[in-house]
Write a protein that holds these residues in place. Structure first.
Motif, mmCIF file in Angstrom:
data_model
loop_
_atom_site.group_PDB
_atom_site.id
_atom_site.type_symbol
_atom_site.label_atom_id
_atom_site.label_comp_id
_atom_site.label_asym_id
_atom_site.label_seq_id
_atom_site.Cartn_x
_atom_site.Cartn_y
_atom_site.Cartn_z
ATOM 1 N N ASN A 185 -5.895 3.824 -2.547
ATOM 2 C CA ASN A 185 -4.641 4.447 -2.111
ATOM 3 C C ASN A 185 -5.005 5.780 -1.447
ATOM 4 O O ASN A 185 -5.169 6.782 -2.141
ATOM 5 N N ARG A 215 1.308 2.559 -0.195
ATOM 6 C CA ARG A 215 2.166 1.527 -0.759
ATOM 7 C C ARG A 215 3.020 0.843 0.324
ATOM 8 O O ARG A 215 3.121 -0.382 0.379
ATOM 9 N N GLU A 232 4.262 -4.285 -7.735
ATOM 10 C CA GLU A 232 3.468 -3.173 -7.184
ATOM 11 C C GLU A 232 3.108 -2.234 -8.320
ATOM 12 O O GLU A 232 3.965 -1.898 -9.133
ATOM 13 N N ASN A 233 1.854 -1.835 -8.378
ATOM 14 C CA ASN A 233 1.441 -0.844 -9.361
ATOM 15 C C ASN A 233 0.218 -0.098 -8.842
ATOM 16 O O ASN A 233 -0.204 -0.339 -7.703
ATOM 17 N N VAL A 234 -0.319 0.791 -9.644
ATOM 18 C CA VAL A 234 -1.509 1.553 -9.236
ATOM 19 C C VAL A 234 -2.476 1.648 -10.411
ATOM 20 O O VAL A 234 -2.111 1.346 -11.549
ATOM 21 N N TYR A 282 2.472 3.892 -15.079
ATOM 22 C CA TYR A 282 1.735 3.681 -13.835
ATOM 23 C C TYR A 282 2.686 3.285 -12.700
ATOM 24 O O TYR A 282 2.442 3.608 -11.539
ATOM 25 N N LYS A 283 3.772 2.604 -13.067
ATOM 26 C CA LYS A 283 4.771 2.275 -12.034
ATOM 27 C C LYS A 283 5.439 3.551 -11.526
ATOM 28 O O LYS A 283 5.791 3.657 -10.351
ATOM 29 N N SER A 286 3.142 5.042 -9.179
ATOM 30 C CA SER A 286 3.215 4.259 -7.939
ATOM 31 C C SER A 286 4.395 4.712 -7.067
ATOM 32 O O SER A 286 4.256 4.863 -5.854
ATOM 33 N N LEU A 294 -4.148 0.907 -5.156
ATOM 34 C CA LEU A 294 -2.869 0.203 -5.133
ATOM 35 C C LEU A 294 -3.102 -1.232 -5.596
ATOM 36 O O LEU A 294 -4.095 -1.850 -5.220
#
Ligand SMILES: [Zn+2]
Length: 301
Positions: A185, A215, A232-234, A282-283, A286, A294
């Motif tokens: 990311n 993202r 979607e997360n990181v 973590y979301k 994100s 990512l």
């Protein structure tokens, strides 16, 4: 025609936020033949000499993260009644040392990998007895079986044509199949703050990393390929340590300490069985655009 705002500039090249591609990339792009030579012969030998040792030292931590990711994919998979009774088929593109394949195998998934580096291929065969082919994605031409899951971690940033890569992978998915991609990311808000304090743009690595996603641009790429983004997360925003003057970039001792703290943070959450808390936290990272890598999962419609 590649054009857009310059995000990074050196004597040799620049990184542009390309309006025609919809994501940032190196400009001009290198030749395919130069890239192939680099990955087949040099990548794990020259660039990552201690790679396999470091990887094994983090075995339990990788295993924890891989298990969480595979469980998430299983939860998101809308299998038809016919598919439900069958073993899931998984392809890992760029399977590296093989621990992701090994983790999937242990969860009862039929896992296969493709790995262009001969060193990594041999290692995964010997160490984890993986079902792996020494090839790039092109080498799977004529392979007819479809996969329920495709996973590709830290590959897309190295590839000349990311959209073609996503489209090729999509063609290998079964209906409702899921594609999970993990990429750095970059040009994220934490990096931008640190850069404004006088640090160079350390995350830019022009020959190794051709593409730089955030993202939004990663989501756009999947939508261009006609896929539905379902998750979607990181990963942990390790760059925050730099804001605490813990310069893990230039001091390997600090680097080890930061990595250990990040691992302990995640192990302690696991120990307390607070997996949902971790996912939610973590979301939230994100949503703020932070997190070192990512994670995106998209479904074949
Ligand atoms: Zn472009």
């Amino acid at each position: 025609m590649h054009k857009g705002k310059t995000l990074y500039k050196s004597e040799k090249c620049e990184v542009i936020n390309c309006t025609s591609c919809g994501f940032a990339h190196v400009n001009p792009l290198p030749k395919q033949t130069d890239l192939e030579d680099f990955y087949e012969k040099k990548f794990y030998q020259n660039v990552k000499t201690s790679y396999f040792d470091d990887y094994e030292r983090d075995h339990d931590w990788w295993k924890l993260n891989y298990t969480e990711l595979l469980n998430t994919m299983e939860e998101l998979h809308k299998a038809s009644p016919k598919q439900k009774n069958k073993k899931r088929m998984l392809l890992d593109i760029g399977s590296g040392p093989g621990l992701f394949l090994n983790t999937a195998d242990k969860l009862g998934i039929d896992a296969m990998g493709i790995e262009p580096s001969l060193q990594a291929y041999k290692y995964s065969k010997k160490k984890y007895k993986c079902n792996v082919v020494n090839s790039t994605i092109e080498g799977l031409k004529g392979y007819n079986k479809k996969f329920d899951f495709i996973h590709s971690s830290l590959v897309l940033e190295h590839i000349l044509d990311p959209l073609a890569f996503v489209e090729k992978s999509k063609a290998m998915l079964a209906p409702n199949g899921l594609f999970c991609i993990i990429v750095p990311n970059d040009f994220n808000p934490v990096q931008t703050i640190i850069h404004s304090l006088g640090k160079p743009q350390w995350w830019v690595s022009p020959f190794e990393h051709l593409n730089y996603f955030n993202r939004k641009s990663l989501r756009r790429l999947f939508e261009k390929a006609g896929m539905e983004v379902v998750y979607e997360n990181v990963t942990f925003p390790i760059d925050l340590f730099l804001l605490m003057n813990q310069d893990y970039l230039t001091d390997p001792v600090v680097g080890k300490a930061c990595h250990l703290m990040r691992k302990d943070f995640e192990f302690n959450i696991e120990k307390s069985k607070s997996e949902k808390f971790k996912k939610d936290l973590y979301k939230a990272f994100s949503k703020l655009g932070i997190g070192r890598e990512l994670i995106i999962i998209a479904r074949k419609k």
